[in-house]
Design a protein around this motif. Structure first.
Motif, PDB file in Angstrom:
ATOM      1  N   ILE A 502       0.832  -1.213   0.000  1.00 56.60           N
ATOM      2  CA  ILE A 502       0.000   0.000   0.000  1.00 56.60           C
ATOM      3  C   ILE A 502       0.863   1.257   0.000  1.00 56.60           C
ATOM      4  O   ILE A 502       1.734   1.422   0.855  1.00 56.60           O
ATOM      5  N   ASN A 503       0.631   2.161  -0.946  1.00 53.81           N
ATOM      6  CA  ASN A 503       1.200   3.514  -0.987  1.00 53.81           C
ATOM      7  C   ASN A 503       2.725   3.548  -1.028  1.00 53.81           C
ATOM      8  O   ASN A 503       3.316   4.048  -1.987  1.00 53.81           O
ATOM      9  N   VAL A 504       3.391   3.060   0.006  1.00 55.07           N
ATOM     10  CA  VAL A 504       4.855   3.126   0.084  1.00 55.07           C
ATOM     11  C   VAL A 504       5.452   2.172  -0.943  1.00 55.07           C
ATOM     12  O   VAL A 504       5.425   0.966  -0.754  1.00 55.07           O
ATOM     13  N   MET A 505       5.989   2.726  -2.044  1.00 55.39           N
ATOM     14  CA  MET A 505       6.463   1.885  -3.147  1.00 55.39           C
ATOM     15  C   MET A 505       5.394   0.822  -3.453  1.00 55.39           C
ATOM     16  O   MET A 505       5.692  -0.330  -3.731  1.00 55.39           O
ATOM     17  N   GLY A 506       4.132   1.255  -3.394  1.00 59.27           N
ATOM     18  CA  GLY A 506       3.028   0.318  -3.269  1.00 59.27           C
ATOM     19  C   GLY A 506       2.372  -0.095  -4.564  1.00 59.27           C
ATOM     20  O   GLY A 506       2.297   0.659  -5.533  1.00 59.27           O
ATOM     21  N   ASN A 507       1.837  -1.313  -4.544  1.00 58.22           N
ATOM     22  CA  ASN A 507       1.051  -1.814  -5.663  1.00 58.22           C
ATOM     23  C   ASN A 507      -0.325  -1.180  -5.709  1.00 58.22           C
ATOM     24  O   ASN A 507      -0.915  -1.046  -6.779  1.00 58.22           O
ATOM     25  N   TYR A 508      -0.850  -0.839  -4.536  1.00 52.92           N
ATOM     26  CA  TYR A 508      -2.116  -0.128  -4.469  1.00 52.92           C
ATOM     27  C   TYR A 508      -1.845   1.269  -3.936  1.00 52.92           C
ATOM     28  O   TYR A 508      -1.073   1.450  -3.002  1.00 52.92           O
ATOM     29  N   ARG A 509      -2.508   2.257  -4.531  1.00 59.63           N
ATOM     30  CA  ARG A 509      -2.350   3.639  -4.099  1.00 59.63           C
ATOM     31  C   ARG A 509      -3.672   4.157  -3.551  1.00 59.63           C
ATOM     32  O   ARG A 509      -4.739   3.886  -4.105  1.00 59.63           O
ATOM     33  N   ILE A 510      -3.586   4.911  -2.462  1.00 55.50           N
ATOM     34  CA  ILE A 510      -4.756   5.514  -1.832  1.00 55.50           C
ATOM     35  C   ILE A 510      -4.508   7.010  -1.740  1.00 55.50           C
ATOM     36  O   ILE A 510      -3.454   7.443  -1.287  1.00 55.50           O
ATOM     37  N   ASP A 511      -5.480   7.798  -2.183  1.00 58.28           N
ATOM     38  CA  ASP A 511      -5.429   9.242  -2.011  1.00 58.28           C
ATOM     39  C   ASP A 511      -6.835   9.695  -1.620  1.00 58.28           C
ATOM     40  O   ASP A 511      -7.667   9.984  -2.464  1.00 58.28           O
ATOM     41  N   GLY A 512      -7.100   9.701  -0.301  1.00 60.62           N
ATOM     42  CA  GLY A 512      -8.437  10.047   0.168  1.00 60.62           C
ATOM     43  C   GLY A 512      -9.459   9.010  -0.256  1.00 60.62           C
ATOM     44  O   GLY A 512      -9.346   7.834   0.054  1.00 60.62           O
ATOM     45  N   GLN A 513     -10.460   9.437  -1.008  1.00 57.49           N
ATOM     46  CA  GLN A 513     -11.505   8.531  -1.479  1.00 57.49           C
ATOM     47  C   GLN A 513     -11.059   7.700  -2.685  1.00 57.49           C
ATOM     48  O   GLN A 513     -11.700   6.715  -3.025  1.00 57.49           O
ATOM     49  N   LYS A 514      -9.983   8.119  -3.313  1.00 54.82           N
ATOM     50  CA  LYS A 514      -9.575   7.467  -4.557  1.00 54.82           C
ATOM     51  C   LYS A 514      -8.539   6.373  -4.289  1.00 54.82           C
ATOM     52  O   LYS A 514      -7.567   6.591  -3.568  1.00 54.82           O
ATOM     53  N   ILE A 515      -8.752   5.213  -4.876  1.00 57.57           N
ATOM     54  CA  ILE A 515      -7.797   4.112  -4.786  1.00 57.57           C
ATOM     55  C   ILE A 515      -7.604   3.534  -6.180  1.00 57.57           C
ATOM     56  O   ILE A 515      -8.518   3.534  -6.998  1.00 57.57           O
ATOM     57  N   TRP A 516      -6.383   3.074  -6.458  1.00 58.51           N
ATOM     58  CA  TRP A 516      -6.134   2.508  -7.775  1.00 58.51           C
ATOM     59  C   TRP A 516      -5.003   1.493  -7.713  1.00 58.51           C
ATOM     60  O   TRP A 516      -4.228   1.453  -6.759  1.00 58.51           O
ATOM     61  N   LYS A 517      -4.945   0.663  -8.746  1.00 59.20           N
ATOM     62  CA  LYS A 517      -3.894  -0.343  -8.878  1.00 59.20           C
ATOM     63  C   LYS A 517      -2.805   0.193  -9.793  1.00 59.20           C
ATOM     64  O   LYS A 517      -3.090   0.850 -10.798  1.00 59.20           O
ATOM     65  N   THR A 518      -1.562  -0.123  -9.480  1.00 62.47           N
ATOM     66  CA  THR A 518      -0.482   0.165 -10.418  1.00 62.47           C
ATOM     67  C   THR A 518      -0.486  -0.914 -11.495  1.00 62.47           C
ATOM     68  O   THR A 518      -1.032  -2.013 -11.305  1.00 62.47           O
ATOM     69  N   PRO A 519       0.144  -0.662 -12.653  1.00 64.19           N
ATOM     70  CA  PRO A 519       0.249  -1.714 -13.666  1.00 64.19           C
ATOM     71  C   PRO A 519       0.933  -2.980 -13.140  1.00 64.19           C
ATOM     72  O   PRO A 519       0.598  -4.091 -13.564  1.00 64.19           O
ATOM     73  N   THR A 520       1.876  -2.828 -12.215  1.00 60.35           N
ATOM     74  CA  THR A 520       2.531  -4.000 -11.626  1.00 60.35           C
ATOM     75  C   THR A 520       1.517  -4.911 -10.942  1.00 60.35           C
ATOM     76  O   THR A 520       1.616  -6.136 -11.003  1.00 60.35           O
ATOM     77  N   THR A 521       0.532  -4.317 -10.270  1.00 57.20           N
ATOM     78  CA  THR A 521      -0.500  -5.107  -9.601  1.00 57.20           C
ATOM     79  C   THR A 521      -1.244  -5.989 -10.591  1.00 57.20           C
ATOM     80  O   THR A 521      -1.561  -7.146 -10.301  1.00 57.20           O
ATOM     81  N   PRO A 607       4.788   3.616 -23.541  1.00 57.82           N
ATOM     82  CA  PRO A 607       5.539   2.672 -22.702  1.00 57.82           C
ATOM     83  C   PRO A 607       5.692   3.114 -21.253  1.00 57.82           C
ATOM     84  O   PRO A 607       6.175   2.347 -20.433  1.00 57.82           O
ATOM     85  N   THR A 608       5.289   4.359 -20.944  1.00 57.94           N
ATOM     86  CA  THR A 608       5.380   4.816 -19.552  1.00 57.94           C
ATOM     87  C   THR A 608       4.020   5.266 -19.022  1.00 57.94           C
ATOM     88  O   THR A 608       3.947   6.053 -18.076  1.00 57.94           O
ATOM     89  N   ASP A 609       2.950   4.747 -19.598  1.00 59.44           N
ATOM     90  CA  ASP A 609       1.618   5.046 -19.069  1.00 59.44           C
ATOM     91  C   ASP A 609       1.478   4.507 -17.647  1.00 59.44           C
ATOM     92  O   ASP A 609       2.119   3.519 -17.278  1.00 59.44           O
ATOM     93  N   LEU A 610       0.609   5.131 -16.878  1.00 62.99           N
ATOM     94  CA  LEU A 610       0.361   4.677 -15.512  1.00 62.99           C
ATOM     95  C   LEU A 610      -1.045   5.074 -15.087  1.00 62.99           C
ATOM     96  O   LEU A 610      -1.693   5.907 -15.722  1.00 62.99           O
ATOM     97  N   ASN A 611      -1.517   4.459 -14.023  1.00 68.29           N
ATOM     98  CA  ASN A 611      -2.754   4.877 -13.381  1.00 68.29           C
ATOM     99  C   ASN A 611      -2.427   5.901 -12.300  1.00 68.29           C
ATOM    100  O   ASN A 611      -1.388   5.811 -11.650  1.00 68.29           O
ATOM    101  N   ASP A 612      -3.317   6.871 -12.110  1.00 68.48           N
ATOM    102  CA  ASP A 612      -3.132   7.858 -11.049  1.00 68.48           C
ATOM    103  C   ASP A 612      -4.491   8.364 -10.600  1.00 68.48           C
ATOM    104  O   ASP A 612      -5.529   7.881 -11.060  1.00 68.48           O
ATOM    105  N   LYS A 613      -4.505   9.332  -9.697  1.00 67.75           N
ATOM    106  CA  LYS A 613      -5.777   9.775  -9.122  1.00 67.75           C
ATOM    107  C   LYS A 613      -6.660  10.501 -10.134  1.00 67.75           C
ATOM    108  O   LYS A 613      -7.871  10.626  -9.915  1.00 67.75           O
ATOM    109  N   LYS A 614      -6.079  10.966 -11.243  1.00 66.46           N
ATOM    110  CA  LYS A 614      -6.884  11.602 -12.288  1.00 66.46           C
ATOM    111  C   LYS A 614      -7.481  10.584 -13.244  1.00 66.46           C
ATOM    112  O   LYS A 614      -8.509  10.832 -13.866  1.00 66.46           O
ATOM    113  N   ASN A 615      -6.822   9.453 -13.378  1.00 68.83           N
ATOM    114  CA  ASN A 615      -7.302   8.392 -14.272  1.00 68.83           C
ATOM    115  C   ASN A 615      -6.989   7.060 -13.611  1.00 68.83           C
ATOM    116  O   ASN A 615      -5.914   6.492 -13.785  1.00 68.83           O
ATOM    117  N   LEU A 616      -7.939   6.559 -12.819  1.00 65.24           N
ATOM    118  CA  LEU A 616      -7.703   5.385 -11.987  1.00 65.24           C
ATOM    119  C   LEU A 616      -7.519   4.120 -12.804  1.00 65.24           C
ATOM    120  O   LEU A 616      -6.865   3.172 -12.349  1.00 65.24           O
TER     121      LEU A 616
END
Length: 647
Positions: A502-521, A607-616
């Motif tokens: 979680i969060n810390v070098m994490g596979n899952y990210r939390i920012d308040g109400q928003k949560i998302w998976k990294t591509p690694t997950t 090749p460097t796309d990612l998920n973030d709080k703007k696009n979960l």
């Protein structure tokens, strides 16, 4: 028959052994915002037990104290006034229990004191901005107070209510539901007469998974890590389990010297073990060999696994859990070779300590598997050699940690959009490291010891205190290649654990109400769901490419464009393939098969796309997107693919 420069070969009759059930685990350590604040724990209020230091500043010069002096961080003054109200952390009045470590960072045994010096029309006290992530759900507010019978005014956003204090400590609880759906609110606690002490304050949704957020728990259940390793990590080496059980209000907070932050101690053994049961992940507990003792470790194991006839099994039952927990594997220490580790030591001393810990633990539970602290290759003073020569007790796996690239301590970090090639090539260095480590183990012991590669990841821009990395497609391909490499060495590598959950070098990210998976997950989800059974001996022929040096990683001239691994279970082959080419689709020859049952793809438009709080959900798992024939498959650029074949 398709002819291709890229060729994957395997034979279902040629295997190297069964795939271990521990191949796709994760770490859950108390660090940064992994557990509290913005993490997986559902508590809204920060520093709810009022531990640690006051606000301290000289910015007012000699005019007067800062108006918030005496308020325990991060709380603030509510209508502060040097004339009317005084604050103090009280070390005379507290409710927490346990043996406190005295240090310069404040105290865990204290309460927040508010003293009205001169009455005024205004109520005065303390406040804290809060972020209520589930405003449309019922919450429980609780607070522990001691006063003179005066009224205590509570305001939480748009809600107001009054409590009458008592001359002895008591806990007040109230169920609330917000009618204003704005998530950002302010909590204030105030009085207008006499003196008040506050020991604990809590605001949590009523509907949680053993205190953990339900939304992130639901997402984790879509992966179900093979295991969760807890409570660390470096944090572990200063952890005393006995302070983390029983009523949370009475648990002693302490200062964590590993990560330089205060620990509330709300998440302890019972919370973690119950959460693992709910998720379906096997718990793996790490024993404190830093400042802990064999006796402490043995009592912890008895608490977790002992019958109610034992001293600590009886204590577990008293705390609400009669049935012993299912614990199979434990780690004896963490990175004890490192000067960053509390109680770090030389290899021989660690081995002798390991023997003492295992002997003590075997007396309360003779059925456990043991993981000893190892090191990569022959590093840290030939650590593996000395440890293996001096361990006399049972050891099943040797723990190895390795982080790639390592620019986290540099003044500037390479941005994730500029490091695609070194990142996807980092798995080459991991393969070199694993082969050297395997050779070391085989050279210095005849015991059947395998490797627990239980901390791995890229480590580029994660800095104290939050250690956030922007993991993207390139990191997911690194993960896919690393796991392919581990499966292909699955006779010796029987455990892998990504750092962190979680969060810390994490596979899952939390920012308040928003949560998302990294591509690694997403890659880990596919590996965990579909790779099982017999590991097939797999070879890959592929063109190579050069990668530049970056951070601690040197130049590598012969990185394969394609890598793969394959497993066989019940007439089905699971084949995972990474295409590291930045721009080209590649035709890959594969063994003939009856049919492809399904295929899954993780890639992006860049090749460097990612998920973030703007696009979960910019990056998702796509199903049945690959083009293929009876003996080939076309793999898109910068992608991870997993193919299920009937054989």
């Amino acid at each position: 028959m398709i002819k291709s420069k890229n060729k994957i070969l395997f034979n279902i009759d040629e295997g190297i052994g069964k795939l271990s059930p521990h191949m796709f685990g994760a770490n859950l350590e108390h660090i940064g915002e992994a557990i509290y604040k913005n993490g997986v724990w559902a508590e809204v209020i920060e520093n709810r037990k009022f531990c640690g230091a006051d606000k301290f500043t000289w910015e007012t010069g000699v005019a007067h104290d800062h108006l918030d002096f005496g308020i325990i961080k991060p709380w603030q003054g509510f209508n502060p006034s040097a004339k009317h109200v005084m604050y103090a952390h009280s070390n005379s009045e507290f409710v927490v229990k346990g043996e406190e470590q005295i240090n310069r960072f404040g105290s865990g045994k204290q309460s927040q004191q508010i003293t009205i010096r001169e009455k005024s029309e205004k109520n005065r006290g303390i406040k804290q901005p809060i972020n209520v992530n589930f405003v449309d759900e019922a919450h429980q507010f609780s607070i522990m107070l001691k006063g003179t019978g005066q009224k205590v005014y509570i305001q939480i956003g748009e809600l107001n209510f009054v409590i009458k204090s008592r001359s002895k400590w008591f806990e007040f609880k109230k169920n609330i539901k917000f009618n204003d759906l704005k998530t950002k609110k302010t909590l204030s606690i105030s009085i207008n007469s006499d003196e008040l002490f506050i020991a604990n304050c809590s605001l949590k949704p009523k509907n949680t998974n053993f205190g953990f957020r339900k939304d992130i728990t639901k997402l984790i259940k879509e992966w179900v890590p093979s295991y969760l390793r807890w409570p660390g990590g470096n944090y572990l080496s200063g952890y005393n389990w006995i302070n983390g059980i029983g009523d949370k209000n009475y648990r002693l907070p302490f200062y964590d010297y590993a990560w330089y932050e205060w620990e509330n101690n709300d998440v302890g053994t019972d919370e973690f073990m119950q959460w693992c049961e709910y998720i379906g992940s096997e718990p793996m507990i790490t024993m404190n060999t830093g400042n802990g003792t064999p006796e402490e470790a043995a009592s912890w194991i008895e608490y977790i696994t002992g019958s109610t006839k034992t001293k600590y099994g009886k204590l577990r039952a008293k705390n609400g859990r009669v049935k012993p927990y299912d614990l199979k594997t434990i780690f004896i220490g963490n990175e004890m070779f490192g000067g960053w580790q509390i109680g770090h030591t030389d290899a021989k001393t660690y081995a002798l300590k390991y023997n003492k810990f295992v002997r003590a633990i075997k007396k309360v539970n003779p059925n456990l598997r043991y993981i000893a602290v190892g090191a990569c290759a022959d590093h840290f003073g030939h650590w593996n050699e000395i440890v293996l020569k001096n361990i006399r007790e049972r050891v099943d796996e040797l723990s190895v940690h390795y982080y790639s690239i390592r620019t986290e301590k540099d003044k500037t970090h390479p941005h994730y959009t500029s490091r695609y090639i070194p990142t996807v090539a980092a798995s080459t260095e991991v393969e070199v490291m694993l082969d050297k480590t395997i050779a070391e183990i085989k050279k210095y012991t005849k015991k059947n010891i395998t490797i627990a590669f239980d901390e791995w990841n890229t480590y580029v821009e994660a800095e104290h205190p939050n250690y956030i990395e922007n993991y993207n497609i390139s990191d997911a391909l690194y993960a896919g290649s690393l796991l392919n490499a581990c499966i292909n060495r699955g006779d010796m590598i029987t455990n892998t654990g990504v750092y962190h959950l979680i969060n810390v070098m994490g596979n899952y990210r939390i920012d308040g109400q928003k949560i998302w998976k990294t591509p690694t997950t997403l890659v880990l989800e596919l590996f965990t769901k579909y790779h099982k059974g017999e590991i097939l001996k797999t070879s890959v022929s592929s063109p190579t490419f050069s990668s530049p040096a970056l951070g601690k990683q040197p130049v590598y001239k012969n990185n394969k464009l394609i890598d793969a691994s394959a497993t066989h279970d019940q007439n089905q082959v699971c084949l995972s393939i990474v295409n590291k080419s930045e721009k080209e689709s590649l035709i890959v020859s594969i063994p003939q098969h009856k049919k492809i049952i399904a295929n899954y793809l993780v890639n992006g438009s860049s090749p460097t796309d990612l998920n973030d709080k703007k696009n979960l959900n910019k990056i998702t798992i796509k199903k049945n997107q690959l083009e293929y024939g009876e003996d080939f498959v076309e793999i898109p650029p910068h992608s991870f693919s997993l193919i299920l074949m009937k054989v």
